[in-house]
Design an enzyme around this catalytic site. Structure first.
Site, PDB file in Angstrom:
ATOM      1  N   ILE A 266       0.847  -1.197   0.000  1.00  0.00           N
ATOM      2  CA  ILE A 266       0.000   0.000   0.000  1.00  0.00           C
ATOM      3  C   ILE A 266       0.875   1.236   0.000  1.00  0.00           C
ATOM      4  CG2 ILE A 266      -1.778   1.279   1.255  1.00  0.00           C
ATOM      5  CD1 ILE A 266      -2.610  -1.375   2.533  1.00  0.00           C
ATOM      6  N   GLY A 267       0.729   2.091  -1.011  1.00  0.00           N
ATOM      7  CA  GLY A 267       1.536   3.297  -1.120  1.00  0.00           C
ATOM      8  C   GLY A 267       0.743   4.552  -0.788  1.00  0.00           C
TER       9      GLY A 267
ATOM     10  N   GLU B 261     -10.269  -1.926   3.616  1.00  0.00           N
ATOM     11  CA  GLU B 261      -9.165  -2.068   4.561  1.00  0.00           C
ATOM     12  C   GLU B 261      -9.621  -1.980   6.007  1.00  0.00           C
ATOM     13  OE1 GLU B 261      -4.899   0.054   5.745  1.00  0.00           O
ATOM     14  OE2 GLU B 261      -5.891   0.581   3.870  1.00  0.00           O
TER      15      GLU B 261
END
Length: 383
Positions: free
Chosen positions: A130-131, A250
């Site tokens: 995850i960026g 998420e």
């Protein structure tokens, strides 16, 4: 004024079949000693286990068949994830790709990205990081400083991402970057990109070791990293809409209530052998909270199955769920006179030690408590 909606959900018959299939798979894995139950299974990394999950159809379950999925429901997937987490299965390699990145690509990615990446994820052979977070942004994603500038046939990314779990092992990362200058609307001008971590030039990954000396986190540097146009997610400048939709996946799943489940199981066994009624009351309270949180999480899964976007409810599940996960080690420490450890061979001591060192991060990952409560307050019309 808006309000929370946690409508009751009844699991379909298909979910019961998937639960049986998952239990049979996990029983066979354990019987053949292919994995040792982990204290925080979705934070682990076992590529071979992920491939076996893919072979049994437990990844990308609800995706279309043409992309390697099995067109199961979100509720079918929910029960499989519950079983995996309860068993302490090492799901970390494929976790991000299955939970959110693949869903984001399916909903908003180009057809080229779907055809290239989704079947690999479903096969348990393609892993994502995850960026989102950056050194000077934290959970305030609207302030990200990574720049995306136009180039021939694509974009160039420059900047830094931090706390990037498994970036040193993942194949891809979805990066949130600013593709337009910051204006009055901080949420405008952001775009998401799929970055190939294995093949792209200009990427440097630096490890960050956590409290128990494990290398999960990373700082990732981007220096003129090229991303082709067909690896853009959604429309240019609409990254905020993409990322908030992704965060609903998420923040709301059973992983947000079961991170310290292995310790809770050990605590139940330990207290059952004690005569002190107050200890049993404390454990009963934890179990009651778990049952309630499960119903909330299951309700959000039902909303996702109906194609809704339950960002408000997901934020609530994450906030209350991580508080519950953090409470378990604190209560376990007080009720059972066992010194925490990471390697003394005592299952309770090791579960307690891992829980105590991991728990402080629970209310940070996926959005800090302050950010989540701001989302909830705004969604309820309280500010």
């Amino acid at each position: 004024m808006n309000s929370f909606r946690f409508d009751p959900v009844e699991l379909p018959d298909s979910a019961l079949s998937f639960r049986h299939a998952a239990r049979s798979f996990l029983a066979d894995e354990l019987a053949h000693e292919r994995f040792t139950p982990h204290r925080n299974s979705w934070g682990t990394y076992d590529a071979d286990f992920s491939r076996r999950c893919g072979q049994h159809g437990f990844i990308g379950m609800h995706w279309p068949e043409r992309y390697g999925g099995h067109e199961a429901s979100a509720l079918d997937r929910f029960v499989v994830i519950e079983e995996m987490l309860a068993a302490g299965a090492p799901m970390g390699a494929h976790w991000v790709a299955d939970r959110q990145s693949g869903n984001n690509i399916l909903a908003n990615g180009s057809e080229a990205a779907r055809e290239k990446i989704l079947p690999q994820i479903a096969a348990g052979e393609c892993f994502f990081a995850i960026g989102m977070s950056e050194p000077n942004s934290g959970s305030d994603l609207a302030s990200v400083g990574m720049r995306a500038t136009r180039a021939d046939g694509g974009w160039l990314l420059n900047g830094t991402k931090i706390w990037t779990s498994n970036a040193h092992q993942a194949h891809y990362l979805i990066a949130l970057a600013r593709s337009e200058p910051l204006g009055e609307d901080r949420h405008a001008g952001l775009t998401q990109f799929i970055v190939n971590l294995r093949e792209s030039e200009g990427i440097t990954t630096r490890p960050i070791y956590n409290l128990y000396n494990s290398h999960d986190f990373n700082e990732v540097f981007f220096d003129d990293v090229f991303v082709a146009d067909d690896m853009l997610i959604g429309e240019e400048g609409r990254g905020w809409q993409m990322v908030t939709g992704e965060l609903a996946f998420e923040r709301s799943g059973p992983d947000r209530i079961l991170s310290t489940y292995q310790l809770l199981r050990q605590l139940v066994d330990a207290v059952a052998r004690k005569a002190e009624s107050r200890d049993r009351i404390a454990v009963g309270r934890l179990i009651a909270h778990l049952v309630t949180l499960r119903q909330m999480s299951l309700s959000v899964a039902g909303m996702l199955e109906r194609g809704e976007s339950p960002e408000l409810e997901a934020a609530a599940v994450k906030d209350v769920g991580t508080a519950f996960e953090q409470e378990i080690p604190e209560i376990a420490r007080l009720l059972v006179d066992v010194a925490p450890s990471l390697d003394n061979g005592n299952p309770y001591a090791e579960a307690l030690g891992k829980g105590m060192l991991s728990a402080p991060s629970f209310s940070i990952r996926g959005g800090t408590r302050e950010i989540l409560r701001g989302i909830i307050a705004k969604g309820l019309g309280l500010r």
